[in-house]
Design a protein around this motif. Sequence first.
Motif, short mmCIF file in Angstrom:
data_model
loop_
_atom_site.label_atom_id
_atom_site.label_comp_id
_atom_site.label_asym_id
_atom_site.label_seq_id
_atom_site.Cartn_x
_atom_site.Cartn_y
_atom_site.Cartn_z
N ARG A 1 1.48 -0.45 -9.13
CA ARG A 1 3.18 0.28 -8.51
C ARG A 1 3.32 -0.11 -7.45
O ARG A 1 4.01 -0.59 -7.46
CB ARG A 1 3.09 1.81 -9.50
CG ARG A 1 4.38 1.65 -10.32
CD ARG A 1 4.65 3.19 -11.23
NE ARG A 1 3.97 2.92 -12.10
CZ ARG A 1 3.22 4.03 -12.51
NH1 ARG A 1 3.03 5.04 -11.83
NH2 ARG A 1 1.93 3.46 -13.31
N LYS A 2 2.28 0.45 -6.95
CA LYS A 2 2.50 0.62 -5.04
C LYS A 2 2.27 -0.25 -4.65
O LYS A 2 3.48 -1.10 -3.85
CB LYS A 2 2.21 1.61 -4.48
CG LYS A 2 2.20 1.50 -3.23
CD LYS A 2 1.16 1.99 -2.29
CE LYS A 2 1.66 2.86 -0.85
NZ LYS A 2 0.24 0.94 -0.61
N TRP B 1 3.05 -3.57 -6.17
CA TRP B 1 4.24 -4.06 -6.64
C TRP B 1 5.56 -3.57 -5.95
O TRP B 1 6.33 -4.46 -5.76
CB TRP B 1 4.37 -4.23 -8.36
CG TRP B 1 5.13 -4.96 -8.68
CD1 TRP B 1 5.01 -6.28 -9.16
CD2 TRP B 1 6.33 -4.09 -8.72
NE1 TRP B 1 6.97 -6.70 -9.49
CE2 TRP B 1 8.10 -5.60 -10.00
CE3 TRP B 1 7.45 -2.94 -8.83
CZ2 TRP B 1 8.72 -5.35 -10.32
CZ3 TRP B 1 8.92 -3.49 -9.12
CH2 TRP B 1 9.44 -4.39 -9.87
N LYS B 2 5.95 -2.75 -5.84
CA LYS B 2 7.25 -2.34 -5.30
C LYS B 2 7.38 -3.12 -3.66
O LYS B 2 7.75 -3.18 -3.13
CB LYS B 2 7.24 -0.58 -4.96
CG LYS B 2 7.19 -0.01 -6.38
CD LYS B 2 7.70 1.21 -6.20
CE LYS B 2 8.13 1.58 -7.67
NZ LYS B 2 8.05 3.05 -7.72
N GLN B 3 6.26 -2.65 -2.98
CA GLN B 3 5.89 -2.87 -1.78
C GLN B 3 6.04 -4.41 -1.54
O GLN B 3 6.42 -5.42 -0.57
CB GLN B 3 4.81 -2.58 -1.21
CG GLN B 3 4.05 -0.76 -0.98
CD GLN B 3 5.22 -0.78 0.41
OE1 GLN B 3 5.53 -1.38 0.94
NE2 GLN B 3 5.45 0.33 0.38
N GLN C 1 7.90 -6.62 -3.04
CA GLN C 1 9.46 -6.04 -3.74
C GLN C 1 10.17 -6.06 -1.82
O GLN C 1 11.09 -7.25 -1.97
CB GLN C 1 10.03 -5.63 -4.80
CG GLN C 1 9.26 -5.04 -5.80
CD GLN C 1 9.25 -6.93 -6.82
OE1 GLN C 1 10.13 -8.40 -6.15
NE2 GLN C 1 9.82 -7.18 -8.03
N ILE C 2 9.93 -5.14 -1.98
CA ILE C 2 10.65 -4.67 -0.40
C ILE C 2 10.27 -5.29 1.37
O ILE C 2 11.18 -6.70 1.65
CB ILE C 2 9.63 -3.16 -0.07
CG1 ILE C 2 10.24 -2.44 -0.63
CG2 ILE C 2 9.97 -3.13 1.42
CD1 ILE C 2 9.78 -0.65 -0.28
#
Length: 150
Positions: free
Chosen positions: A128-129, A131-133, A135-136
């Motif tokens: 999850r972390k 994937w978010k990174q 995207q950022i």
Amino acid sequence: MSKPMHLCNHPGCMALIPFDQRYCDKHEYRKPISCADKEQRHLMNKATYYKRTHSKHEGKYQHFYRSTQWRKLSHHWLMVHPFCARCEAQGIMRKGDLVDHIIEIRDDWSKRLDTDNLQTLCYACHNRKTWKQKQIRHKRRERQPDSSQR
């Protein structure tokens, strides 16, 4: 004769549901996960992590993660910090599966062996972390003007 009814088990929900159900349709996601489902989800998260770290397109990052230095440091870290930091922050005691860099080494290579930059995560939280990174990072690239057009 109709089934007896009771309130949904979700806190504050006043929906009446049949007695043999625990949650209304709106709160069905809160349904407890069986052990078999948990194991299946864990294996899927582990496979996603493995696929990403063992891709054909190896760079200095994958080489670093296979280095003796990293293996020794991460093994020691897991012995000292056995629980997932994100789950623990939510009051859930879940065994951590891997050591994660808080600030990714893609963003700051100098912090790759800095113990102040490490945390233990389970596969689900790590995926999850990451994937978010990702995207950022992608949004950051989209916002930057193309230097080749200058």
